[in-house]
Design a protein around this motif. Structure first.
Motif, PDB file in Angstrom:
ATOM      1  N   THR A  51     -62.258 -42.613-109.447  1.00  0.00           N
ATOM      2  CA  THR A  51     -61.110 -43.398-109.878  1.00  0.00           C
ATOM      3  C   THR A  51     -60.967 -43.147-111.371  1.00  0.00           C
ATOM      4  O   THR A  51     -61.897 -43.411-112.139  1.00  0.00           O
ATOM      5  N   GLY A  52     -59.833 -42.592-111.776  1.00  0.00           N
ATOM      6  CA  GLY A  52     -59.655 -42.271-113.185  1.00  0.00           C
ATOM      7  C   GLY A  52     -58.282 -41.696-113.442  1.00  0.00           C
ATOM      8  O   GLY A  52     -57.370 -41.831-112.619  1.00  0.00           O
ATOM      9  N   SER A  53     -58.147 -41.028-114.562  1.00  0.00           N
ATOM     10  CA  SER A  53     -56.841 -40.500-114.962  1.00  0.00           C
ATOM     11  C   SER A  53     -56.580 -39.134-114.310  1.00  0.00           C
ATOM     12  O   SER A  53     -57.508 -38.490-113.810  1.00  0.00           O
ATOM     13  N   VAL A  54     -55.347 -38.693-114.353  1.00  0.00           N
ATOM     14  CA  VAL A  54     -54.989 -37.406-113.752  1.00  0.00           C
ATOM     15  C   VAL A  54     -55.736 -36.244-114.433  1.00  0.00           C
ATOM     16  O   VAL A  54     -56.296 -35.386-113.728  1.00  0.00           O
ATOM     17  N   PRO A  55     -55.796 -36.175-115.774  1.00  0.00           N
ATOM     18  CA  PRO A  55     -56.528 -35.054-116.378  1.00  0.00           C
ATOM     19  C   PRO A  55     -57.994 -34.993-115.942  1.00  0.00           C
ATOM     20  O   PRO A  55     -58.511 -33.915-115.633  1.00  0.00           O
ATOM     21  N   THR A  56     -58.674 -36.146-115.879  1.00  0.00           N
ATOM     22  CA  THR A  56     -60.063 -36.162-115.405  1.00  0.00           C
ATOM     23  C   THR A  56     -60.110 -35.744-113.938  1.00  0.00           C
ATOM     24  O   THR A  56     -60.983 -34.976-113.523  1.00  0.00           O
ATOM     25  N   GLY A  57     -59.150 -36.237-113.162  1.00  0.00           N
ATOM     26  CA  GLY A  57     -59.099 -35.894-111.738  1.00  0.00           C
ATOM     27  C   GLY A  57     -59.013 -34.390-111.528  1.00  0.00           C
ATOM     28  O   GLY A  57     -59.689 -33.835-110.654  1.00  0.00           O
ATOM     29  N   LYS A  58     -58.201 -33.734-112.336  1.00  0.00           N
ATOM     30  CA  LYS A  58     -58.061 -32.276-112.179  1.00  0.00           C
ATOM     31  C   LYS A  58     -59.384 -31.572-112.456  1.00  0.00           C
ATOM     32  O   LYS A  58     -59.779 -30.654-111.746  1.00  0.00           O
ATOM     33  N   LYS A  59     -60.094 -32.031-113.489  1.00  0.00           N
ATOM     34  CA  LYS A  59     -61.388 -31.413-113.829  1.00  0.00           C
ATOM     35  C   LYS A  59     -62.413 -31.650-112.717  1.00  0.00           C
ATOM     36  O   LYS A  59     -63.138 -30.747-112.312  1.00  0.00           O
ATOM     37  N   VAL A  60     -62.478 -32.887-112.250  1.00  0.00           N
ATOM     38  CA  VAL A  60     -63.497 -33.237-111.260  1.00  0.00           C
ATOM     39  C   VAL A  60     -63.192 -32.554-109.918  1.00  0.00           C
ATOM     40  O   VAL A  60     -64.095 -32.053-109.240  1.00  0.00           O
ATOM     41  N   TYR A  61     -61.912 -32.512-109.561  1.00  0.00           N
ATOM     42  CA  TYR A  61     -61.503 -31.859-108.298  1.00  0.00           C
ATOM     43  C   TYR A  61     -61.894 -30.376-108.356  1.00  0.00           C
ATOM     44  O   TYR A  61     -62.459 -29.828-107.397  1.00  0.00           O
ATOM     45  N   ALA A  62     -61.631 -29.722-109.485  1.00  0.00           N
ATOM     46  CA  ALA A  62     -61.950 -28.298-109.628  1.00  0.00           C
ATOM     47  C   ALA A  62     -63.467 -28.074-109.546  1.00  0.00           C
ATOM     48  O   ALA A  62     -63.936 -27.161-108.861  1.00  0.00           O
ATOM     49  N   ALA A  63     -64.226 -28.951-110.216  1.00  0.00           N
ATOM     50  CA  ALA A  63     -65.694 -28.789-110.190  1.00  0.00           C
ATOM     51  C   ALA A  63     -66.227 -29.013-108.777  1.00  0.00           C
ATOM     52  O   ALA A  63     -67.145 -28.316-108.326  1.00  0.00           O
ATOM     53  N   ALA A  64     -65.642 -29.968-108.059  1.00  0.00           N
ATOM     54  CA  ALA A  64     -66.100 -30.244-106.688  1.00  0.00           C
ATOM     55  C   ALA A  64     -65.747 -29.072-105.767  1.00  0.00           C
ATOM     56  O   ALA A  64     -66.515 -28.721-104.869  1.00  0.00           O
ATOM     57  N   ALA A  65     -64.593 -28.462-106.014  1.00  0.00           N
ATOM     58  CA  ALA A  65     -64.158 -27.337-105.169  1.00  0.00           C
ATOM     59  C   ALA A  65     -65.135 -26.171-105.263  1.00  0.00           C
ATOM     60  O   ALA A  65     -65.404 -25.489-104.277  1.00  0.00           O
ATOM     61  N   GLU A  66     -65.689 -25.987-106.438  1.00  0.00           N
ATOM     62  CA  GLU A  66     -66.667 -24.915-106.661  1.00  0.00           C
ATOM     63  C   GLU A  66     -67.824 -25.032-105.653  1.00  0.00           C
ATOM     64  O   GLU A  66     -68.332 -24.028-105.164  1.00  0.00           O
TER      65      GLU A  66
END
Ligand code: NAD
Length: 485
Positions: free
Chosen positions: A228-243
């Protein structure tokens, strides 16, 4: 003397409080006074390792328990939370600055609802039997494994429970990292879960900034990340999780439209706009911060809105008479004041508020701008503070197009007495969590989450089960196996 908000230690791992003062100190500032009331320390690599290895190990036995047994523990935790609601609400107020009037009814109580609801579902998480002639397929709903929860600062108890309850109900373990701005309440959730009988290591809390969150998200032992957080953090976390091909739930920001038609009940529409902009001093992701008002009702709406907003009671949040608290931090206050200046500069008409309140702490007056146009910064960016933008509109078709003209898609609301119009309009709005003649209700029974940049997946309701479990399918052959050679 130690402040009552100071926790026993910074982290809760393997069923007990754990301290490691070699981590970066994180001061906990009470937003209503600016004084430091507690200190916790960010997790060191050793603490991160301890939390992850303990959660990985504990998960296996937890998943082997029956759902009914797991559910009983969650429901017992819900009962303890309700018994301690007052004490937990006082702590929530110290953690966030939100008034006790709100925290008594919205935080530990909604956390308890989640524990009770998912505790109740835990025994009914079954698969399917699919007949295939004399063969059959059966499916099993299995846990994902080790889940990481990362929280924002606006609802520290609720977020810890909204992620923890469905995760645990499905047989997962969790390492939860609260926001560094509000590190206190999640520790209580962990303590209560263990008091209720959760085996050691099933629900762990560690502190830290984005760096600690990043270490959790990239660890190969982690199967799922719920942020749960902001869109910019979400993009970073989503990308790291995708890895690491990990499952994700992303509950992110919004700039949601609230549409008020000429035929709406003015008092209810004003009430909806107040709930959708000023609750928790505007620090709510689903807020309807773009209030589109049809021209025929505009002046009446603005007059009542200004009158009712004038009745907000700013003051000591621990006093139950206070109905409006400070921003969570000095930094957030400055961000909000910056947006207010932008609104003034870009030509919006200030109807009420517009200043830092003349009192200690990080208070910003509840602020309403009228004559806001779609291109203004205050109508485009998420402010996350008590700043309402009122925009005019003429027709249904026009307002739908303008409401959808945003990267976000968390929530949307419509006020009208014409029910066919209400459903027609809601059907065309690009948002995950919608309201008709209401705003910001979030019961655990209803799915909650966004579309577009506002997120992926859903929290609460039976939908959350799908995001904390996976399905194994098993084909069972009764006869001989035919093969080409
Ligand atoms: P934030 O994005 O700054 O931080 C959220 C969390 O992510 C914090 O715990 C932070 O430490 C962590 N984090 C930051 N960088 C990270 C990284 N690289 N890797 C892993 N973790 C990292 O958000 P915030 O300022 O705490 O909260 C406000 C935002 O949260 C707003 O945008 C609001 O709309 C959103 N929000 C959404 C919901 C929802 O359910 N949709 C609910 C509440 C808040």
């Amino acid at each position: 003397m130690t402040h009552p908000a100071q926790p026993k230690a910074s982290h809760f791992i393997n069923g007990e409080y754990v301290e490691d003062t070699s981590g970066t100190p994180i001061p906990v500032i009470y937003a209503a006074t600016g004084e430091q009331i507690a200190t916790v320390y960010a997790a060191t690599p050793a603490i991160v390792e301890q939390a992850l290895s303990t959660a990985k190990e504990a998960q296996k036995a937890w998943a082997k328990m029956t759902g009914t047994e797991r559910g009983r523990i969650l429901r017992r935790a819900a009962d303890i939370m309700r018994e301690r609601n007052h004490e937990l609400s006082v702590l929530e107020t110290y953690d966030t600055g939100k008034p006790l009037q709100e925290t008594l009814v919205a935080d530990a109580t909604s956390g308890a609802d989640a524990l009770e609801y998912f505790g109740g579902l835990a025994g009914s998480l079954t698969g399917e039997h699919i007949p295939m002639g004399e063969d059959w397929v059966y499916t099993v709903r299995e846990a994902l494994g080790l889940c990481v929860g990362i929280g924002a600062w606006n609802y520290p108890t609720q977020i810890a429970c909204w992620k923890g309850a469905p995760a645990l109900a499905c047989g997962n373990s969790m390492v939860f990292k609260p926001s560094e701005t509000t590190p206190l309440c999640a520790l209580k959730v962990a303590e209560i879960l263990h008091e209720a009988g959760a085996p050691a290591g099933i629900y762990n809390v560690i502190q830290g900034m984005g760096e600690v969150g990043g270490a959790l998200v990239t660890d190969p032992r982690v199967d799922k990340v719920s942020l749960t957080g902001s869109v910019p953090t979400g993009k970073k976390v989503y990308a790291a999780a995708a890895e690491g091909m990990k499952h994700v739930t992303m509950e992110l920001g919004g700039k949601s439209p609230l549409i008020i038609f000429d035929d709406a009940d003015v008092e209810n529409a004003v009430g909806g706009a107040i709930n959708g902009n000023f609750y928790s001093s505007g620090q709510v992701c689903s807020n309807g911060t773009r209030v589109f008002v049809q021209k025929g009702i505009k002046e009446k709406f603005l007059a009542r809105l200004a009158e009712r907003t004038g009745a907000a009671v700013l003051g000591d949040p621990q006093d139950e008479a206070t109905s409006f608290g400070p921003m969570v931090s000095e930094n957030q206050m400055n961000i909000v004041l910056g947006y207010i200046e932008k609104g003034k500069e870009e030509g919006a008409r200030l109807v009420c508020g517009g200043n830092r309140a003349d009192m200690p702490g990080f208070f910003v007056e509840p602020t309403v701008f009228a004559d806001v146009t779609d291109g203004m910064t205050i109508a485009r960016e998420e402010i996350f503070g008590p700043v309402m933008s009122v925009l005019d509109f003429d027709t249904e078709e026009e307002v739908i197009a303008r409401a959808n003209d945003t990267e976000f898609g968390l929530s949307a609301g419509v006020f009208t007495n014409d029910f066919s119009r209400a459903h027609r309009v809601i059907g065309q709005l690009e948002a995950g969590s919608c309201f008709i003649n209401s705003y910001n209700d979030a019961p655990v029974e209803a799915p909650f989450g966004g579309v577009k940049a506002s997120g992926v997946g859903r929290e609460n309701s039976k939908e959350a089960i799908k995001h904390f479990s996976q399905v194994k399918s098993v084909y069972v052959r009764m006869g001989d196996v035919e093969a080409a050679f």
